[in-house]
Scaffold this motif. Structure first.
Motif, PDB file in Angstrom:
ATOM      1  N   CYS A 185      -4.719 -18.948   9.068  1.00 55.47           N
ATOM      2  CA  CYS A 185      -4.582 -20.158   8.263  1.00 55.47           C
ATOM      3  C   CYS A 185      -4.200 -21.252   9.240  1.00 55.47           C
ATOM      4  O   CYS A 185      -3.016 -21.459   9.512  1.00 55.47           O
ATOM      5  CB  CYS A 185      -3.515 -19.962   7.187  1.00 55.47           C
ATOM      6  SG  CYS A 185      -3.225 -21.472   6.236  1.00 55.47           S
ATOM      7  N   GLY A 188      -1.654 -23.770   7.931  1.00 55.26           N
ATOM      8  CA  GLY A 188      -0.291 -23.280   7.719  1.00 55.26           C
ATOM      9  C   GLY A 188       0.343 -22.728   8.984  1.00 55.26           C
ATOM     10  O   GLY A 188       1.520 -22.971   9.263  1.00 55.26           O
ATOM     11  N   CYS A 196       0.500 -24.017   1.374  1.00 58.42           N
ATOM     12  CA  CYS A 196       0.484 -22.566   1.184  1.00 58.42           C
ATOM     13  C   CYS A 196       1.783 -21.995   1.744  1.00 58.42           C
ATOM     14  O   CYS A 196       2.668 -22.733   2.128  1.00 58.42           O
ATOM     15  CB  CYS A 196      -0.740 -21.962   1.881  1.00 58.42           C
ATOM     16  SG  CYS A 196      -0.764 -22.319   3.647  1.00 58.42           S
ATOM     17  N   CYS A 198       1.705 -19.554   4.253  1.00 62.06           N
ATOM     18  CA  CYS A 198       1.314 -18.744   5.410  1.00 62.06           C
ATOM     19  C   CYS A 198       2.249 -18.904   6.606  1.00 62.06           C
ATOM     20  O   CYS A 198       2.631 -17.913   7.237  1.00 62.06           O
ATOM     21  CB  CYS A 198      -0.107 -19.093   5.829  1.00 62.06           C
ATOM     22  SG  CYS A 198      -1.290 -18.842   4.508  1.00 62.06           S
ATOM     23  N   LYS A 236     -12.605 -24.246   3.279  1.00 60.98           N
ATOM     24  CA  LYS A 236     -11.251 -24.286   2.699  1.00 60.98           C
ATOM     25  C   LYS A 236     -10.839 -25.738   2.431  1.00 60.98           C
ATOM     26  O   LYS A 236     -10.250 -26.037   1.392  1.00 60.98           O
ATOM     27  CB  LYS A 236     -10.236 -23.611   3.622  1.00 60.98           C
ATOM     28  CG  LYS A 236      -8.834 -23.524   2.997  1.00 60.98           C
ATOM     29  CD  LYS A 236      -7.858 -22.718   3.827  1.00 60.98           C
ATOM     30  CE  LYS A 236      -7.138 -23.578   4.833  1.00 60.98           C
ATOM     31  NZ  LYS A 236      -6.010 -22.868   5.486  1.00 60.98           N
TER      32      LYS A 236
HETATM   33 ZN   LIG Z   1      -2.165 -20.872   4.445  1.00 60.03          ZN
END
Ligand SMILES: [Zn+2]
Ligand SMILES: Nc1nc2c(ncn2[C@@H]2O[C@H](COP(=O)(O)OP(=O)(O)OP(=O)(O)O)[C@@H](O)[C@H]2O)c(=O)[nH]1
Length: 330
Positions: A185, A188, A196, A198, A236
Motif C-alpha cells: 500500500c 499507507g 486506510c 496499512c 486504487k
Molecule cells: Zn492501505
C-alpha cells in the motif's frame, strides 16, 4: 488473444489512430451504461461486448471505459450489448488488464491496431502459477525495529514483481513464527495515508515481531507487491475518486469493473514454503487470509488480532471491512 482476434487495451493503446465497431468492457461498466441486465452484473468484472452506432475512436473509447470521468463527461450513445462467442479469451483479457493495472476495457479487432502479441488463457494460468516462484537472493538487513533481520527476495522468471520476506530474529524449528502477510500500500506504507490502516499495521507488526525475537522466537513479514488488493496504484486512486463520490471501498472496485479482492494468497503460501515454514501464528483480522493460507497448505496455529486505532479518514473504510468483508474488527 487466442480465439478473440486482436484486442487493443484502451488505456495504454499506442496505436492512436485505431478505430473499431465493438468494445469489450466489464459487466459493471455495462450496467452503469444501462447495457446489461442484473444477471450480467452479478459478476462486476465479467466481460461484456458492446457495439456503438458510430465507430469508436480512442477518445470515445476512453470515455466509455473510465467511470471516474462520468461526472465531467456525460456519455454519448446509443450502445448495445451483444453475445460473446469467445468467453474464455474475454475473461482472460479482463484478468490481464487487472494484472497490468489498467482499466478493463479493450477495442475489439480495431483497424490500424499496430502490432499484436499472441496470448492464450493458458499463458495466463502459467504466469500465475505459484510453483514458479523462487528465492532470488537474501541478505542481512538491519531495520529500525530489530537489527538482527534478513531480507529474502523472491521472483518468478517472467513476473517483474519482487515479493519479499523480512525475517526478524533467528529462524529455528520449535515455536511457530509470528507472521504478517502484508500487501503493498504505497499510500499507507510510505506516505502515511490516513485513508486506510496499512501503515500503522505494518509498524505494529514489525514491533510485535521484534518483541517475539527478543523472547527467543522469530517473525516473518511477507511483503507482497499487490497494491490495492491486486488492482494496482492507478486503479486504487481511481477507486479513491469514486469513494469521494460516495461509493464504499468494495463498490468502488466493482464500479471500475475490477474484482474487489484479487490478492494472490497462493504465492504467499509458496513464499512460506520456500522459507521452510509450515506452521505459523498469523497477525490479521481477516479470516479469509487464514482460510486461504490453510487451503494452500500452511497450518495456522493461532490468529493474532491486529487492530489499530481508527481515525476520521479511515473510519468508513474499516466499517466496510467489518460489515461487508467480514473482518474481525470492533
Ligand atoms: Zn492501505
Ligand atoms: N482497491 C483498494 N485497495 C485498498 C483500499 N484501501 C487499502 N487497500 C489495499 O488493501 C490492502 C490491505 O491489505 P492488508 O492490510 O494486508 O489486509 P486486510 O485484508 O486489510 O487484512 P488484515 O490482515 O486484517 O489487515 C493493500 O494492498 C492496500 O493497498 C481501497 O480503498 N481500495
Amino acid at each position: 488473444m487466442e480465439g478473440a482476434g486482436i484486442l487493443l487495451p484502451i488505456e495504454t493503446a499506442m496505436a492512436r489512430e485505431a478505430t473499431c465497431g465493438h468494445l469489450l468492457i466489464s459487466a459493471a461498466r455495462a450496467t452503469t451504461l444501462k447495457l446489461a441486465n442484473q444477471r450480467d452484473a452479478a459478476v462486476p468484472h465479467a466481460p461484456v461486448m458492446i457495439r456503438g452506432a458510430e465507430p469508436f475512436d480512442l477518445d470515445l473509447a476512453v470515455a466509455v471505459a473510465d467511470p471516474a470521468l462520468d461526472l465531467a463527461n456525460p456519455l454519448k450513445g446509443p450502445f448495445k450489448a451483444e453475445p460473446i462467442a469467445w468467453q474464455e479469451a474475454a475473461e482472460a483479457a479482463m484478468e490481464l488488464a487487472r494484472i497490468a493495472g489498467i482499466l478493463p476495457a479493450f477495442m475489439i479487432a480495431p483497424d490500424h491496431a499496430g502490432e499484436a502479441q499472441p496470448v492464450s488463457p493458458g499463458d495466463l494460468a502459467q504466469w500465475s502459477d505459484p510453483d514458479r516462484l523462487r528465492i532470488a537472493t537474501r541478505a542481512k538487513l538491519p531495520v529500525t525495529a530489530d537489527d538482527d533481520s534478513e531480507l529474502v527476495v523472491f521472483r518468478k522468471p517472467d513476473d517483474m514483481r519482487e515479493h519479499c520476506a523480512l525475517v526478524i530474529g533467528r529462524q529455528m524449528g520449535g515455536k511457530a513464527p509470528l507472521v504478517r502477510l502484508h500487501s503493498e500500500c504505497l499510500t499507507g506504507d510510505i506516505l502515511g495515508s490516513l485513508k486506510c490502516d496499512c501503515g500503522p499495521q505494518l509498524d505494529a507488526a514489525l514491533a510485535a515481531m521484534a518483541e517475539e525475537a527478543a523472547q527467543g522466537g522469530y517473525g516473518v513479514l511477507l511483503y507482497m507487491r499487490q497494491e490495492g488488493r491486486g488492482i494496482g496504484l492507478i486503479n486504487k486512486m481511481r477507486a479513491y475518486r469514486l469513494q469521494d463520490q460516495g461509493f464504499d471501498t468494495i463498490e468502488a472496485n466493482e464500479r471500475l469493473g475490477l474484482p474487489d479482492e484479487a490478492r494472490d494468497f497462493a504465492t504467499a503460501a509458496r513464499m512460506l514454503d520456500l522459507l521452510g515454514i509450515g506452521e505459523i501464528r498469523l497477525l490479521t483480522n481477516n479470516t479469509k487470509k487464514v482460510v486461504a493460507l490453510e487451503t494452500h497448505g500452511i497450518s495456522i496455529r493461532e490468529r493474532v488480532a491486529h487492530e489499530l486505532p481508527s481515525n476520521p479518514h479511515n473510519r468508513r473504510y474499516l466499517a466496510t471491512k467489518r460489515d461487508r468483508a467480514g473482518h474481525l474488527l470492533t
